[in-house]
Design a protein around this motif. Sequence first.
Motif, PDB file in Angstrom:
ATOM      1  N   GLU A 135       0.827  -1.201   0.000  1.00  0.00           N
ATOM      2  CA  GLU A 135       0.000   0.000   0.000  1.00  0.00           C
ATOM      3  C   GLU A 135       0.870   1.264   0.000  1.00  0.00           C
ATOM      4  OE1 GLU A 135      -3.679   1.976   2.555  1.00  0.00           O
ATOM      5  OE2 GLU A 135      -2.708   0.160   3.302  1.00  0.00           O
ATOM      6  N   ILE A 136       1.911   1.271   0.820  1.00  0.00           N
ATOM      7  CA  ILE A 136       2.803   2.435   0.876  1.00  0.00           C
ATOM      8  C   ILE A 136       3.560   2.606  -0.438  1.00  0.00           C
ATOM      9  CG2 ILE A 136       4.974   3.229   1.923  1.00  0.00           C
ATOM     10  CD1 ILE A 136       3.784   2.488   4.615  1.00  0.00           C
TER      11      ILE A 136
ATOM     12  N   TRP B 273      16.471   0.507   0.086  1.00  0.00           N
ATOM     13  CA  TRP B 273      17.081   1.252  -1.013  1.00  0.00           C
ATOM     14  C   TRP B 273      16.786   0.600  -2.357  1.00  0.00           C
ATOM     15  CZ3 TRP B 273      18.655   6.000  -0.607  1.00  0.00           C
ATOM     16  CH2 TRP B 273      19.018   6.487   0.644  1.00  0.00           C
ATOM     17  N   ILE B 274      16.854  -0.705  -2.401  1.00  0.00           N
ATOM     18  CA  ILE B 274      16.563  -1.419  -3.647  1.00  0.00           C
ATOM     19  C   ILE B 274      15.125  -1.163  -4.075  1.00  0.00           C
ATOM     20  CG2 ILE B 274      16.265  -3.733  -4.634  1.00  0.00           C
ATOM     21  CD1 ILE B 274      18.698  -4.552  -2.822  1.00  0.00           C
ATOM     22  N   LEU B 275      14.202  -1.245  -3.122  1.00  0.00           N
ATOM     23  CA  LEU B 275      12.789  -1.000  -3.439  1.00  0.00           C
ATOM     24  C   LEU B 275      12.566   0.440  -3.877  1.00  0.00           C
ATOM     25  CD1 LEU B 275      11.051  -2.987  -0.571  1.00  0.00           C
ATOM     26  CD2 LEU B 275      11.255  -3.649  -2.980  1.00  0.00           C
ATOM     27  N   PHE B 276      13.167   1.368  -3.136  1.00  0.00           N
ATOM     28  CA  PHE B 276      12.991   2.779  -3.498  1.00  0.00           C
ATOM     29  C   PHE B 276      13.500   3.045  -4.903  1.00  0.00           C
ATOM     30  CE2 PHE B 276      14.994   6.891  -4.091  1.00  0.00           C
ATOM     31  CZ  PHE B 276      13.883   7.716  -3.996  1.00  0.00           C
ATOM     32  N   MET B 277      14.689   2.538  -5.229  1.00  0.00           N
ATOM     33  CA  MET B 277      15.259   2.791  -6.555  1.00  0.00           C
ATOM     34  C   MET B 277      14.387   2.199  -7.656  1.00  0.00           C
ATOM     35  SD  MET B 277      19.368   2.701  -5.994  1.00  0.00           S
ATOM     36  CE  MET B 277      19.519   1.476  -4.717  1.00  0.00           C
ATOM     37  N   SER B 278      13.809   1.058  -7.385  1.00  0.00           N
ATOM     38  CA  SER B 278      12.922   0.452  -8.365  1.00  0.00           C
ATOM     39  C   SER B 278      11.665   1.307  -8.574  1.00  0.00           C
ATOM     40  CB  SER B 278      12.536  -0.956  -7.921  1.00  0.00           C
ATOM     41  OG  SER B 278      11.675  -1.535  -8.868  1.00  0.00           O
ATOM     42  N   LEU B 279      11.094   1.792  -7.477  1.00  0.00           N
ATOM     43  CA  LEU B 279       9.911   2.657  -7.575  1.00  0.00           C
ATOM     44  C   LEU B 279      10.262   3.982  -8.237  1.00  0.00           C
ATOM     45  CD1 LEU B 279       8.336   2.058  -4.047  1.00  0.00           C
ATOM     46  CD2 LEU B 279       7.630   1.037  -6.225  1.00  0.00           C
ATOM     47  N   HIS B 280      11.417   4.532  -7.882  1.00  0.00           N
ATOM     48  CA  HIS B 280      11.863   5.803  -8.456  1.00  0.00           C
ATOM     49  C   HIS B 280      12.019   5.669  -9.972  1.00  0.00           C
ATOM     50  CE1 HIS B 280      13.868   9.630  -8.873  1.00  0.00           C
ATOM     51  NE2 HIS B 280      14.951   9.040  -9.362  1.00  0.00           N
TER      52      HIS B 280
ATOM     53  N   HIS C 155       3.988  -4.239 -10.739  1.00  0.00           N
ATOM     54  CA  HIS C 155       5.368  -3.943 -10.370  1.00  0.00           C
ATOM     55  C   HIS C 155       5.570  -4.140  -8.867  1.00  0.00           C
ATOM     56  CE1 HIS C 155       9.286  -2.084 -10.908  1.00  0.00           C
ATOM     57  NE2 HIS C 155       9.024  -1.237  -9.934  1.00  0.00           N
ATOM     58  N   VAL C 156       4.681  -3.562  -8.073  1.00  0.00           N
ATOM     59  CA  VAL C 156       4.762  -3.673  -6.615  1.00  0.00           C
ATOM     60  C   VAL C 156       4.588  -5.123  -6.176  1.00  0.00           C
ATOM     61  CG1 VAL C 156       3.546  -3.062  -4.473  1.00  0.00           C
ATOM     62  CG2 VAL C 156       4.145  -1.284  -6.132  1.00  0.00           C
ATOM     63  N   GLU C 157       3.646  -5.820  -6.774  1.00  0.00           N
ATOM     64  CA  GLU C 157       3.429  -7.243  -6.454  1.00  0.00           C
ATOM     65  C   GLU C 157       4.681  -8.056  -6.751  1.00  0.00           C
ATOM     66  OE1 GLU C 157       1.023  -9.132  -5.147  1.00  0.00           O
ATOM     67  OE2 GLU C 157      -0.428  -7.520  -4.826  1.00  0.00           O
ATOM     68  N   PHE C 158       5.268  -7.806  -7.903  1.00  0.00           N
ATOM     69  CA  PHE C 158       6.472  -8.517  -8.310  1.00  0.00           C
ATOM     70  C   PHE C 158       7.598  -8.298  -7.304  1.00  0.00           C
ATOM     71  CE2 PHE C 158      10.587  -8.429 -10.505  1.00  0.00           C
ATOM     72  CZ  PHE C 158      10.631  -9.724 -11.025  1.00  0.00           C
ATOM     73  N   LEU C 159       7.805  -7.029  -6.928  1.00  0.00           N
ATOM     74  CA  LEU C 159       8.870  -6.724  -5.973  1.00  0.00           C
ATOM     75  C   LEU C 159       8.649  -7.434  -4.634  1.00  0.00           C
ATOM     76  CD1 LEU C 159       9.279  -2.894  -6.643  1.00  0.00           C
ATOM     77  CD2 LEU C 159      10.904  -4.706  -7.254  1.00  0.00           C
ATOM     78  N   CYS C 160       7.443  -7.357  -4.127  1.00  0.00           N
ATOM     79  CA  CYS C 160       7.151  -7.956  -2.823  1.00  0.00           C
ATOM     80  C   CYS C 160       7.210  -9.480  -2.874  1.00  0.00           C
ATOM     81  CB  CYS C 160       5.778  -7.472  -2.319  1.00  0.00           C
ATOM     82  SG  CYS C 160       5.789  -5.728  -1.860  1.00  0.00           S
ATOM     83  N   ARG C 161       6.757 -10.049  -3.959  1.00  0.00           N
ATOM     84  CA  ARG C 161       6.790 -11.501  -4.108  1.00  0.00           C
ATOM     85  C   ARG C 161       8.234 -12.005  -4.128  1.00  0.00           C
ATOM     86  NH1 ARG C 161       3.502 -11.728  -8.109  1.00  0.00           N
ATOM     87  NH2 ARG C 161       5.028 -11.706  -9.788  1.00  0.00           N
TER      88      ARG C 161
END
Length: 197
Positions: free
Chosen positions: A91-92, A156-163, A186-192
């Motif tokens: 969600e965030i 940092w990895i997540l932030f850079m991907s979102l950025h 994209h978010v689902e993929f990262l979290c999975r």
Amino acid sequence: MCARRIVDQELSRDRILEEARVLFVTRGYDTLTMRSIAKALGYSHGALYYHFRDKAELFYALVVEDFNYLLSRQKEMLDRAESCGIENLKEIMLEFVRFGMENPHHYEIMFSVRDGELRKYSRTKQAQCMEMFATVVRGVFANGELTPGQLYSMPWILFMSLHGFISYSIHYYQSYEEVESLAMEHVEFLCRNIAAG
């Protein structure tokens, strides 16, 4: 009526910030002057000095306002959450993407300023934003799924991907509605992939 009161009624601080935000992004910090900002607003440059000492103070006010807005949105989401789980993280992350794409000029001033002198204005607020995000990520994976090194690097990895996602979409003038389903994937993929280890 004093001159200050007349100027406040004619040209509000919020209106100056709104116009200056667009100008800083579209024209660049170096090419703007207080005079050119005032001209775009249809006022004399003296009117701006009732609100801001100089261009740097005006720019810094934008950075603070934009980060405070994003931080308040994130805090509201965390306050509503009953626990810190993967769904909260998703969600965030989606809220961050939505914020960036619905407020491209805000986002570019906050995260995409290239000028080293200007980045100093946003460092503290960026750190606060990043720390809040990192706290959520670490809370989700506090059960030992990630090593201490991963707990440090994962935010940092997540932030850079979102950025990257946001910056690419802004560059091509895409709206959040146009890419919402892709953002969710994209978010689902990262979290999975984080959960899979």
